[in-house]
Design an enzyme around this catalytic site. Structure first.
Site, PDB file in Angstrom:
ATOM      1  CE  LYS A  39     -22.216  12.421 -21.426  1.00  0.00           C
ATOM      2  NZ  LYS A  39     -22.789  13.108 -20.276  1.00  0.00           N
ATOM      3  CD  GLN A  63     -25.888  14.501 -18.831  1.00  0.00           C
ATOM      4  OE1 GLN A  63     -25.257  13.550 -19.258  1.00  0.00           O
ATOM      5  NE2 GLN A  63     -25.534  15.750 -19.080  1.00  0.00           N
ATOM      6  CG  ASP A 122     -18.866  13.604 -15.522  1.00  0.00           C
ATOM      7  OD1 ASP A 122     -18.398  13.764 -16.657  1.00  0.00           O
ATOM      8  OD2 ASP A 122     -20.072  13.751 -15.250  1.00  0.00           O
TER       9      ASP A 122
END
Ligand code: NDP
Length: 295
Positions: A55, A99, A122
Site C-alpha cells: 500500500k 489494517q 476502507d
C-alpha cells in the site's frame, strides 16, 4: 480448455492507478494539495506487513503522501483511539486505514467507527455502509468496488442481469450486493446456510464468489456465458513443491463454460489497493470542496 475472456485485474488496476495519478497531479495544480493516506498497523502479522508495504509503495507511486503508524501488539484500545483522533484532526491526512485483523483485546467496530467517515477510505464505517445502502454518496469498500469495475470490463451495462453473490461479509459480500443493486442487477446473496447453492449459481448471469472456500464453485455450477468474479485467495502448494494462489472458483472448469472470468492471482487482488488509492483521491477532492473526479 479456456473459452472465457480473462478479465485482467492486473491491467485494470494499472489503468485505475494511472487515472488516480492524473487526479493527484490535477489537484496539486489546482489547489497545491497532496492527498495523504495514513495506514495504522497493530502487531506484526506477516500477511498484514506485506499488504501495508504494498500500500505504501503504490501510494507514493501515484504521487500521494504515505504515513505509516506501527503499534505494538499489546497497545491499548485507548492509545489506538487517541492516534485515530489525531489523524482525524490532521489536515494533511485525507484517508485513514487501520489494517485488520486487530488483536482480540481491541474492538474492531469501535476503532473503525472512530475514524471520520470522510476519511474512512476502507469504507467500513457504519455511516459509509449506511450511505451505500441508501444510495447516498459514500466511500465504498475497496474490494467490492474492484469487483464491479472488473464485471463492467466484461459487460459495460450490467442492468437486468441475475447476479449471485456468494458470501455476506460486511467487507465483501454485502457491499458487492449493494453495488450490483445500484447497477440494476437482480441480486441474490448466498451464504453458508443457503440451500442448493449449485442451483442458485446456475441461474446467475454474474457470479461473485466471496465465500473463502478453496475452489468451491465448480464448472458445472456456471451458466454458459456467465461473468465470474473470483474474490477468494488461498495459498496452495503445487505439485512441483512451489507455492501458488487459487480462488473460490475451480478456474479451469469454470473458464471452459463462462463468458468472462477473473483469474487468481491477477484478478480481484490487485484491484483492492488501486481502489483504496481511488478512495483516498475522492476523499481529498471532497475535503477540498471539489466535485468527484471521473476515475
Ligand atoms: P468471511 O469469512 O468474512 O465471509 C465468508 C462468507 O462466505 C460468509 O458470509 C459465509 O457465510 C460464506 N460462506 C462460507 N462458506 C460457505 C459455503 N460453503 N457456501 C456458501 N457460503 C459460504 O470472508 P470475507 O468476505 O472476508 O472474504 C471472502 C474471501 O475473499 C476470502 O477468501 C478472502 O481471503 C478473500 N478476500 C480477498 C480480497 C482481495 O483483495 N482479493 C479482500 C478481502 C477478502 P455465513 O455468513 O453464513 O458464515
Amino acid at each position: 480448455m479456456t473459452k472465457a475472456e480473462i478479465i485482467s485485474g492486473t491491467e485494470t488496476a494499472k489503468e485505475v492507478r494511472a487515472a488516480v495519478a492524473g487526479g493527484v497531479a490535477a489537484l496539486k495544480e489546482a489547489k497545491n494539495v497532496t492527498p495523504g493516506l495514513a495506514v495504522v498497523l497493530v502487531g506484526a502479522d506477516p500477511a498484514s506487513e506485506v499488504y501495508v508495504k504494498n500500500k505504501a509503495r503504490q501510494t507514493v507511486e501515484v504521487g500521494m503522501n504515505s504515513y505509516e503508524h506501527r503499534l505494538d501488539e499489546t497497545v491499548s484500545e485507548v492509545t489506538l483511539l487517541t492516534l485515530i483522533d489525531q489523524l482525524n484532526r490532521d489536515e494533511t491526512v485525507h484517508g485513514i486505514l487501520v489494517q485488520l485483523p486487530l488483536p482480540a483485546h481491541i474492538d474492531d467496530h469501535k476503532v473503525i467507527n472512530a475514524i471520520l467517515p470522510e476519511k474512512d477510505v476502507d469504507g467500513f464505517h457504519a455511516i459509509n455502509a449506511g450511505r451505500l445502502a441508501t444510495g447516498q454518496s459514500a466511500l465504498v469498500a475497496c474490494t467490492p468496488v474492484g469487483c464491479v469495475i472488473l464485471a463492467k470490463k466484461a459487460k459495460s451495462d450490467l442492468s437486468g442481469l441475475d447476479a449471485v453473490v456468494i458470501g455476506r461479509s460486511n467487507i465483501v459480500g454485502k457491499p458487492v450486493a449493494q453495488l450490483l443493486l445500484q447497477e440494476n442487477c437482480t441480486v441474490t446473496i448466498a451464504h453458508s446456510r443457503s440451500k442448493n447453492l449449485p442451483d442458485i449459481v446456475r441461474r446467475a448471469d454474474l457470479v461473485v464468489a466471496a465465500a473463502g472456500q478453496k475452489e468451491m464453485v465448480k464448472g458445472d455450477w456456471i451458466k454458459p456465458g456467465a461473468i465470474v468474479i473470483d474474490v477468494g485467495i488461498h495459498r496452495i502448494t503445487k505439485e512441483n513443491g512451489k507455492s501458488g494462489l487459487v480462488g473460490d472458483v475451480a478456474f479451469d472448469e469454470a473458464a471452459a463454460i463462462a463468458g468472462a472470468i477473473t483469474p487468481v492471482p491477477g484478478g480481484v487482488g490487485p484491484m483492492t489497493i488501486a481502489c483504496l488509492l481511488r478512495n483516498t483521491l475522492l476523499a481529498c477532492y471532497r475535503a477540498n470542496g471539489l466535485a468527484d473526479p471521473v476515475i
